[in-house]
Design an enzyme around this catalytic site. Structure first.
Site, PDB file in Angstrom:
ATOM      1  CE  LYS A 105      -3.209   2.964   2.376  1.00 28.36           C
ATOM      2  NZ  LYS A 105      -3.790   3.334   3.763  1.00 28.36           N
ATOM      3  N   GLY A 166      -7.647   9.381   9.817  1.00 19.66           N
ATOM      4  CA  GLY A 166      -8.194   9.329  11.084  1.00 19.66           C
ATOM      5  C   GLY A 166      -9.104  10.560  11.577  1.00 19.66           C
ATOM      6  CB  ALA A 192      -8.026   7.745   4.655  1.00 25.13           C
ATOM      7  N   GLY A 193     -10.757   8.064   6.407  1.00 28.58           N
ATOM      8  CA  GLY A 193     -12.076   9.061   6.915  1.00 28.58           C
ATOM      9  C   GLY A 193     -13.101   8.351   7.246  1.00 28.58           C
ATOM     10  CG  ASN A 214      -6.309   1.689  11.578  1.00 24.27           C
ATOM     11  OD1 ASN A 214      -5.198   2.005  11.025  1.00 24.27           O
ATOM     12  ND2 ASN A 214      -6.905   1.044  12.481  1.00 24.27           N
ATOM     13  CB  THR A 215      -9.169   5.853  12.549  1.00 23.24           C
ATOM     14  OG1 THR A 215      -7.914   6.250  12.375  1.00 23.24           O
ATOM     15  CG2 THR A 215      -9.389   6.894  14.147  1.00 23.24           C
TER      16      THR A 215
END
Length: 264
Positions: A105, A166, A192-193, A214-215
């Site tokens: 990645k 994040g 992301a986001g 993830n976050t």
């Protein structure tokens, strides 16, 4: 129409078939056990690992790598923290030398506040890594022109951001992602986001091939349950996309035809 369309609707990246369309990242978890719970709940087959956060020479140490079953999940090395193409290429080669599969990645974020990906360095690194035999999954801003250029040089996917890393803010780049999906001949992974399962479902309803989260999972009180919720939302969104969402209308339209009954 993206390249994952096939009879059994599996996700196909670089000729490799995956049953899950939910990828997960491994940062920010409070412990290896929390990460294990997340992986179990998500039932993901692709797990990204930031190369700067692991000891590739000691995979048995209690940490990120110890939480991943490499017989079931593909470790996707992540060049997170790289500031330019040279640094990203060096990290990818270190991962391959340590015995990981040559998948990467590609993430190049020179600006520390918003962690936005550098389009020029990303394109440069992608060209190098593709020629070196890597399967490259580049993290990019939601730029349809860049996405097409990356596809043309041979990246396995494109991974446009929904919002800054994040931030948990959802899909703030929706209109551009729609264009990327429409034009792409490689899988589109929204990365992301994404902060709620509904964000993942919305991406899939739009026609994205997969999402990476993830976050939102790391922030949750119950890591297993949140991961499970994202997995269910991803499936639901993909099912809705395949079923065919109805068109949006500017005016109301009766769901039942009018008859003379009301006038009787």
């Amino acid at each position: 129409m993206t390249s994952s369309d096939n009879t059994n609707d599996s996700l196909i990246i670089a000729g490799r078939t995956f049953g899950s369309r939910l990828m997960i990242g491994t940062g920010k978890f409070p412990s290896a056990q929390a990460l294990r719970e997340c992986i179990a709940g998500a039932d993901s087959e692709i797990i990204t690992v930031a190369l700067r956060r692991v000891d590739l020479n000691n995979p048995e140490e209690e940490g990120i790598l110890s939480a991943i079953d490499q017989q079931k999940q593909l470790i996707l090395p992540n060049t997170s923290g790289a500031r330019d193409a040279d640094e990203a290429v060096r990290l990818a080669k270190l991962a391959r030398a340590a015995g990981l599969e040559p998948w990467v990645k590609l993430e190049i974020t020179p600006e520390p506040r918003y962690l936005l990906p550098d389009p020029v360095e990303t394109l440069k690194a992608s060209e190098i890594l593709v020629k070196e035999g890597f399967t490259v999954l580049p993290y990019i801003q939601a730029d349809p022109i860049l996405a097409k250029r990356l596809e043309e040089i041979g990246t396995a996917t494109v991974m446009p951001l929904g919002a800054p890393i994040g931030s948990n803010r959802g899909i703030k780049t929706k209109e551009m992602i729609k264009i990327i999906i429409e034009q792409s001949n490689v899988p589109v992974v929204v990365d992301a986001g994404l902060g709620a399962p509904s964000h993942a479902a919305e991406c899939m309803e739009m026609g994205a091939d997969a999402v990476l989260v993830n976050t939102a999972m790391a922030d949750a009180r119950d890591h297993f349950a949140m991961a499970q919720a994202f997995a269910q939302a991803t499936i639901a969104g993909r099912t809705a996309y395949n079923a065919g969402l109805g068109p949006q209308r500017a005016q109301a339209e009766a769901s039942s035809p009018l008859t003379g009954f009301l006038d009787a």
